[in-house]
Write a protein that holds these residues in place. Structure first.
Motif, PDB file in Angstrom:
ATOM      1  N   TRP A  50       1.713   5.980   0.606  1.00 28.72           N
ATOM      2  CA  TRP A  50       2.098   6.184   2.001  1.00 28.72           C
ATOM      3  C   TRP A  50       1.690   5.062   2.937  1.00 28.72           C
ATOM      4  N   PRO A  51       0.481   4.499   2.825  1.00 30.59           N
ATOM      5  CA  PRO A  51       0.158   3.387   3.736  1.00 30.59           C
ATOM      6  C   PRO A  51       1.142   2.214   3.585  1.00 30.59           C
ATOM      7  N   GLU A  52       1.544   1.941   2.338  1.00 29.63           N
ATOM      8  CA  GLU A  52       2.494   0.849   2.101  1.00 29.63           C
ATOM      9  C   GLU A  52       3.883   1.215   2.639  1.00 29.63           C
ATOM     10  N   LEU A  53       4.292   2.478   2.456  1.00 32.54           N
ATOM     11  CA  LEU A  53       5.578   2.925   3.011  1.00 32.54           C
ATOM     12  C   LEU A  53       5.577   2.794   4.530  1.00 32.54           C
ATOM     13  N   GLU A  54       4.484   3.211   5.158  1.00 30.98           N
ATOM     14  CA  GLU A  54       4.386   3.121   6.619  1.00 30.98           C
ATOM     15  C   GLU A  54       4.435   1.670   7.080  1.00 30.98           C
ATOM     16  N   ALA A  65      11.214   7.510   5.524  1.00 30.58           N
ATOM     17  CA  ALA A  65      12.191   8.084   4.595  1.00 30.58           C
ATOM     18  C   ALA A  65      13.177   7.023   4.107  1.00 30.58           C
ATOM     19  N   ASP A  66      13.559   6.089   4.981  1.00 34.74           N
ATOM     20  CA  ASP A  66      14.474   5.023   4.578  1.00 34.74           C
ATOM     21  C   ASP A  66      13.840   4.137   3.511  1.00 34.74           C
ATOM     22  N   VAL A  67      12.573   3.814   3.694  1.00 37.89           N
ATOM     23  CA  VAL A  67      11.864   2.999   2.703  1.00 37.89           C
ATOM     24  C   VAL A  67      11.729   3.775   1.401  1.00 37.89           C
ATOM     25  N   PHE A  68      11.425   5.072   1.505  1.00 34.70           N
ATOM     26  CA  PHE A  68      11.307   5.904   0.306  1.00 34.70           C
ATOM     27  C   PHE A  68      12.597   5.867  -0.499  1.00 34.70           C
ATOM     28  N   LYS A  76      11.764  -2.797  -5.237  1.00 41.02           N
ATOM     29  CA  LYS A  76      10.375  -2.966  -5.654  1.00 41.02           C
ATOM     30  C   LYS A  76       9.487  -3.207  -4.426  1.00 41.02           C
ATOM     31  N   LEU A  77       8.252  -2.697  -4.512  1.00 43.61           N
ATOM     32  CA  LEU A  77       7.281  -2.997  -3.457  1.00 43.61           C
ATOM     33  C   LEU A  77       6.921  -4.464  -3.535  1.00 43.61           C
TER      34      LEU A  77
END
Length: 83
Positions: A50-54, A65-68, A76-77
């Motif tokens: 989650w911190p990386e998604l944020e 949600a778009d990143v998810f 890829k991250l």
């Protein structure tokens, strides 16, 4: 979209039926992959970064949600050094 719960033996039987079709096209290949991945949906200890998604969402000006969904579709991250 269909949603159903299968036991391990039901999932194995369905997988066998699909493989018995012989040559599987893109749809049946995707169905086999979904059956393989479906088992992991039930694991309670699955977690997301989650911190990386944020961080990625804020950098792109989009919702988490778009990143998810981007990640779910194969994005890829980025490496920590590249950030």
């Amino acid at each position: 979209m269909w949603t159903l719960r299968l036991t391990d033996s039901q999932r194995d039987a369905l997988r066998g039926l699909i493989r018995a079709q012989g040559e599987t096209g893109p749809s049946l290949t995707a169905a086999l992959e979904a059956l393989d991945l479906a088992r992991w949906d039930d694991l309670p200890d699955a977690s997301l970064p989650w911190p990386e998604l944020e961080r990625l969402a804020a950098a792109q000006g989009v919702a988490e949600a778009d990143v998810f969904w981007d990640l779910a579709c194969g994005m890829k991250l980025p490496d920590a050094e590249a950030s």
